[in-house]
Scaffold this motif. Structure first.
Motif, short mmCIF file in Angstrom:
data_model
loop_
_atom_site.label_atom_id
_atom_site.label_comp_id
_atom_site.label_asym_id
_atom_site.label_seq_id
_atom_site.Cartn_x
_atom_site.Cartn_y
_atom_site.Cartn_z
N LEU A 77 0.83 -1.21 0.00
CA LEU A 77 0.00 0.00 0.00
C LEU A 77 0.86 1.25 0.00
N TRP A 78 1.92 1.24 0.80
CA TRP A 78 2.78 2.42 0.89
C TRP A 78 3.56 2.65 -0.39
N GLU A 79 3.93 1.58 -1.08
CA GLU A 79 4.61 1.73 -2.36
C GLU A 79 3.68 2.37 -3.38
N ASN A 80 2.41 1.93 -3.40
CA ASN A 80 1.43 2.55 -4.30
C ASN A 80 1.15 4.00 -3.92
N ALA A 81 1.10 4.24 -2.60
CA ALA A 81 0.85 5.60 -2.12
C ALA A 81 1.99 6.53 -2.50
N GLU A 82 3.21 6.03 -2.49
CA GLU A 82 4.36 6.85 -2.86
C GLU A 82 4.23 7.35 -4.30
N ASN A 83 3.77 6.48 -5.16
CA ASN A 83 3.58 6.87 -6.56
C ASN A 83 2.51 7.96 -6.69
N SER A 84 1.42 7.82 -5.90
CA SER A 84 0.36 8.83 -5.95
C SER A 84 0.85 10.18 -5.44
N ILE A 85 1.65 10.16 -4.37
CA ILE A 85 2.17 11.40 -3.80
C ILE A 85 3.08 12.11 -4.81
N LEU A 86 3.92 11.35 -5.48
CA LEU A 86 4.83 11.95 -6.45
C LEU A 86 4.07 12.51 -7.65
N HIS A 87 2.93 11.90 -7.97
CA HIS A 87 2.14 12.35 -9.12
C HIS A 87 1.45 13.68 -8.85
N SER A 88 0.99 13.89 -7.59
CA SER A 88 0.31 15.15 -7.24
C SER A 88 0.70 15.55 -5.82
N PRO A 89 1.90 16.06 -5.62
CA PRO A 89 2.41 16.29 -4.26
C PRO A 89 1.78 17.48 -3.53
N ILE A 90 1.33 18.50 -4.23
CA ILE A 90 0.88 19.73 -3.58
C ILE A 90 -0.54 19.59 -3.04
N VAL A 91 -1.47 19.15 -3.88
CA VAL A 91 -2.88 19.09 -3.48
C VAL A 91 -3.41 17.67 -3.39
N GLY A 92 -2.64 16.68 -3.80
CA GLY A 92 -3.07 15.29 -3.68
C GLY A 92 -4.10 14.87 -4.72
#
Length: 445
Positions: A299-314
């Protein structure tokens, strides 16, 4: 109840009590509504029975709003605190964040109760509403004392339910299938977070109790709650308690540091075998991560990709539950990761501000108060917040009203206590021989 059949009517009587308290609150006694509401905040399994009755699913929200409206009609006002402003900004940002999720095609438009993201936000916002309701109606020291007492009784009922459920099973070895949902209705890990918070709250509070009988009762409540926590088999709950004990030892009782050190060295010979098995089962016999630990890593590995994709507003608030994840899980198993994924760095800063303000409030009360009730309230709230911070590393324990609503009621009491202290500092000190409602310097009873 004792085979009399009375227990069958408890949900109906409780439900009718909510309507009565709505009328009482609106007619000029909102404090009574708050008192009635407090025991029901964590007891989700009891409130779930209200669904069978008209508006039962929203009964708690209706009573909270009635308390607020009733207080405003009587001219009540909130005390000045950055926490209220922080909640207002955070709540508005979360709603706007849902529309970011719409723009990014991650969620439906959050317009009504048929939209799952809007329902998630609505349920979350009941927590600050409870905070506001308590802030409006808590007016004096006696009310603070009553709120603490009702919280203690509520905790005792939760303890009883947890212990009876755990002891109804045979625990020669740890078995995941035997873990119960608990009275909070969300699972044993969430129940453990609640128990850890309030075990530490009353441990801190009892530090400043002067009367021996009350001190004994306080420590018995703490021991009972820790026992219930142990049999939730939640590693996050265990770490939350241990960290909070460390904080308590550093701030107020250095002997606890020695006790904690001895426990960490000898715990495997002290705790029951199934607890020991649960703590040490991070790997299977072939050296692979056990299922729950492996799920978290993925889950955290997938979450890391999401954070990098949209770091400012999620990706938008309440969108993670709408995506496809390992084993169809709907939570990141870490609230901080969830905040970063859904609301980005901006949301994380706002969430961090809430935690920082809560810690600052409790520490200020603990260090500056003279009244033992206020000092205990400050220290207890600080320890409970520390337990909450740790527990949220293992899942979302923050947005559940059942876990944190009572914590915010106590935060409202702490804000009022600071207001009383500031008022007393600019007025003549009362006669030390007067009653405890007037005299803030005697031990609370």
């Amino acid at each position: 109840m004792l085979g009399t059949g009375i227990g069958h009517y408890i949900p109906l009587v409780s439900y009718l009590g909510f309507w009565i308290m709505c009328l009482v609150s609106l007619s000029g006694r909102p404090l009574l509504g708050l008192y009635y509401m407090l025991p029901f905040l964590p007891y989700r399994t009891l409130r779930d029975h209200f669904i069978d009755y008209p508006l039962g699913a929203n009964m708690l929200t209706i009573l909270v709003l009635a308390i607020i409206v009733g207080a405003l009609i009587r001219g009540k006002r909130l005390p000045k605190s950055k926490l209220y402003r922080a909640w207002l900004v955070f709540g508005i940002y979360l709603y706007l964040s849902m529309w970011i999720g719409v723009v990014l095609a991650n969620a439906p438009a959050p317009l009504w109760l048929s939209d799952v993201n809007f329902v998630t936000w609505k349920d979350y916002m009941v927590i600050p509403l409870v905070f506001v309701a308590a802030g409006l109606v808590i007016e004096d020291r006696k009310t603070i004392r009553n709120v603490v007492l009702i919280t203690a009784v509520s905790l005792l009922f939760i303890d009883r339910s947890c212990i009876l459920e755990s002891m109804s099973r045979t625990w020669t070895t740890f078995d995941e299938d035997k873990r119960g949902g608990g009275p909070l209705a969300y699972g044993s890990n969430q129940t453990a977070a609640f128990l850890a918070q309030f075990a530490m709250f009353f441990w801190g509070l009892t530090q400043f109790t002067k009367q021996k009988k009350i001190k004994l009762v306080g420590y018995l409540l703490v021991a009972t709650t820790l026992f219930a926590t142990m049999y939730t088999f939640s590693r996050g709950g265990y770490l939350a308690v241990l960290f909070s004990v460390l904080v308590l030892g550093v701030l107020n009782d250095r002997k606890l540091l020695v006790v904690l050190g001895v426990f960490l060295v000898t715990w495997q010979t002290i705790v029951p075998a199934p607890v020991r098995e649960r703590v040490t089962m991070t790997e299977s016999s072939n050296g692979q991560l056990e299922s729950s630990a492996e799920e978290r890593v993925q889950l955290w590995e997938n979450a890391e990709n999401s954070i990098l994709h949209s770091p400012i507003v999620g990706t938008g608030y309440a969108t993670f539950q709408l995506g496809q994840h390992v084993d169809n899980l709907r939570d990141t198993h870490n609230w901080y990761v969830k905040v970063l994924v859904e609301t980005g760095i901006l949301g994380f800063i706002l969430a961090f501000t809430l935690l920082q303000q809560l810690i600052a409030l409790s520490y200020r009360l603990y260090k500056r108060a003279v009244d033992p009730l206020y000092r205990g309230l400050g220290l207890g709230l600080l320890l409970a917040t520390c337990a909450c911070i740790v527990a949220n590393c293992f899942g979302d324990r923050w947005t559940y009203l059942e876990i944190t609503a009572l914590l915010w009621v106590l935060a409202a009491a702490a804000i009022r206590a600071i207001q009383f202290m500031e008022y007393e500092s600019i007025t003549e000190k009362p006669d030390i021989t007067s009653s405890d409602e007037i005299n803030p310097y005697v031990a609370y009873r």
